[in-house]
Write an enzyme that holds these catalytic residues in place. Sequence first.
Site, PDB file in Angstrom:
ATOM      1  N   LYS A  17      -2.041  -1.652  -3.973  1.00 11.86           N
ATOM      2  CA  LYS A  17      -3.017  -0.302  -3.996  1.00 11.86           C
ATOM      3  C   LYS A  17      -2.012   0.770  -3.875  1.00 11.86           C
ATOM      4  O   LYS A  17      -1.239   1.124  -3.103  1.00 11.86           O
ATOM      5  CB  LYS A  17      -3.726  -0.378  -2.501  1.00 11.86           C
ATOM      6  CG  LYS A  17      -4.625   0.656  -2.273  1.00 11.86           C
ATOM      7  CD  LYS A  17      -5.092   0.867  -0.953  1.00 11.86           C
ATOM      8  CE  LYS A  17      -6.017   2.072  -0.752  1.00 11.86           C
ATOM      9  NZ  LYS A  17      -6.389   1.867   0.601  1.00 11.86           N
ATOM     10  N   LYS A  43       1.087  -1.129  -0.116  1.00 13.40           N
ATOM     11  CA  LYS A  43       0.017   0.070  -0.080  1.00 13.40           C
ATOM     12  C   LYS A  43       0.853   1.195  -0.257  1.00 13.40           C
ATOM     13  O   LYS A  43       1.805   1.437   0.954  1.00 13.40           O
ATOM     14  CB  LYS A  43      -0.778   0.107   1.347  1.00 13.40           C
ATOM     15  CG  LYS A  43      -1.728   1.151   1.557  1.00 13.40           C
ATOM     16  CD  LYS A  43      -2.904   1.155   2.363  1.00 13.40           C
ATOM     17  CE  LYS A  43      -3.801   2.296   2.619  1.00 13.40           C
ATOM     18  NZ  LYS A  43      -4.845   2.263   3.563  1.00 13.40           N
TER      19      LYS A  43
HETATM   20  C1  PBG Z   1      -7.717   3.536   5.332  1.00 15.19           C
HETATM   21  C2  PBG Z   1      -8.143   3.368   3.815  1.00 15.19           C
HETATM   22  C3  PBG Z   1      -7.588   4.039   2.753  1.00 15.19           C
HETATM   23  C4  PBG Z   1      -8.240   3.662   1.567  1.00 15.19           C
HETATM   24  C5  PBG Z   1      -8.503   2.339   1.988  1.00 15.19           C
HETATM   25  N1  PBG Z   1      -8.341   2.024   3.314  1.00 15.19           N
HETATM   26  C6  PBG Z   1      -7.182   5.469   2.794  1.00 15.19           C
HETATM   27  C7  PBG Z   1      -5.701   5.806   3.418  1.00 15.19           C
HETATM   28  O1  PBG Z   1      -5.047   4.765   3.638  1.00 15.19           O
HETATM   29  O2  PBG Z   1      -5.618   6.796   3.613  1.00 15.19           O
HETATM   30  C8  PBG Z   1      -8.177   4.383   0.454  1.00 15.19           C
HETATM   31  C9  PBG Z   1      -9.171   3.778  -0.752  1.00 15.19           C
HETATM   32  C10 PBG Z   1      -9.406   4.665  -1.573  1.00 15.19           C
HETATM   33  O3  PBG Z   1      -8.930   5.499  -1.879  1.00 15.19           O
HETATM   34  O4  PBG Z   1     -10.218   4.456  -2.353  1.00 15.19           O
HETATM   35  N2  PBG Z   1      -6.549   2.951   5.751  1.00 15.19           N
END
Ligand code: PBG
Length: 343
Positions: A268, A215
């Site tokens: 991601k 991520k």
């Molecule tokens: C929270 C989380 C996030 C997303 C999914 N879970 C945001 C972040 O890490 O700030 C992002 C999903 C998206 O942008 O569609 N941990």
Amino acid sequence: MVYRGLFRNWPRFDTPTDTLMNSRRPRRNRKSEAVRNLVEETQVSVKDLIFPLFLVEGRDQESEVASMPGIYRRSLDGMLREIESCMKLGISAVDVFPAYPESLKDAVASESYNPETFYLKALRQIKKEFPELCLMSDVAMDPYSSDGHDGLVKNGKILNDETLVILGKMALAQAEAGVDILGPSDMMDGRVGYIRQLLDQHGFIDTSIMSYTAKYASAFYGPFRDALDSAPKFGDKKTYQMNPANSKEALVEAALDVAEGADFLMVKPALSYLDIIKSLSEAHPLPIAAYNVSGEYSMVKAAAERGWLDYDRSMNEMLLSIKRAGAKVILTYFAKDFAKQKH
Ligand code: PBG
């Protein structure tokens, strides 16, 4: 060499047939829809998709996310109707994210494992009404945290191991509520193994873990943070989310998640990270998931609203490219629009 005749005669455009190496004409495999269908390597199916949904407390609540046209925050009553309509379209997996008011957030995300909190009650109800639905949820502190971070904050630092204890409580509470797949999205070290062990100890051996393995600290989460009002109150997420410049680190994360017992590995965002999807899918036999994030949805929506892009074609090409790169599962806000177009 092959085209010498063509260029030597420029600009007379003599037919180059006699000088082309005629045995190699790739266009033959594109000559008709029927032939193109035969040689088509990748198809996206609605069965590959997980649809992220946003939940708010109350009744009769529905508001569109300003930066994500077509995507709504809904209270449980509307959420149940939405899930039903998704299932009629063939979508069999959803990921429900809660939007908490500031008043319910605190430094230790206590609301995340309060059995009476609206989110856990809603998960229970959803699973009861749709037992065949694959229900996914996120495990991270940010929607419940007054700091807006995914981990516990002390003196401006994110504490790793102390965070695991909170994530563990959250994971157990969600498993108890009937969630099929937990998605640890926090990027703390060791959390997959910690959560797996805790689940097993409590008898939740069938609860799966889709780890947010790679991520990245990405600009493309902006609209999601608008939807949940969950942006960090200070600093950024760079001490836990990955540097977009790095790919080897993703292999390290993946090896750990495999060893710690993850059932799926997620990359991601998706579109700027197709190379990461590919390398993880080549390195590990576990199913790879990709999160086609909020910003990736919003940019297509915005351009389509201006008439700059064809919405359906852009959506299909994006989803196809993610699958072609090696993702079996795609979390995407396009899920419903994709499904509608196929039915
Ligand atoms: C929270 C989380 C996030 C997303 C999914 N879970 C945001 C972040 O890490 O700030 C992002 C999903 C998206 O942008 O569609 N941990």
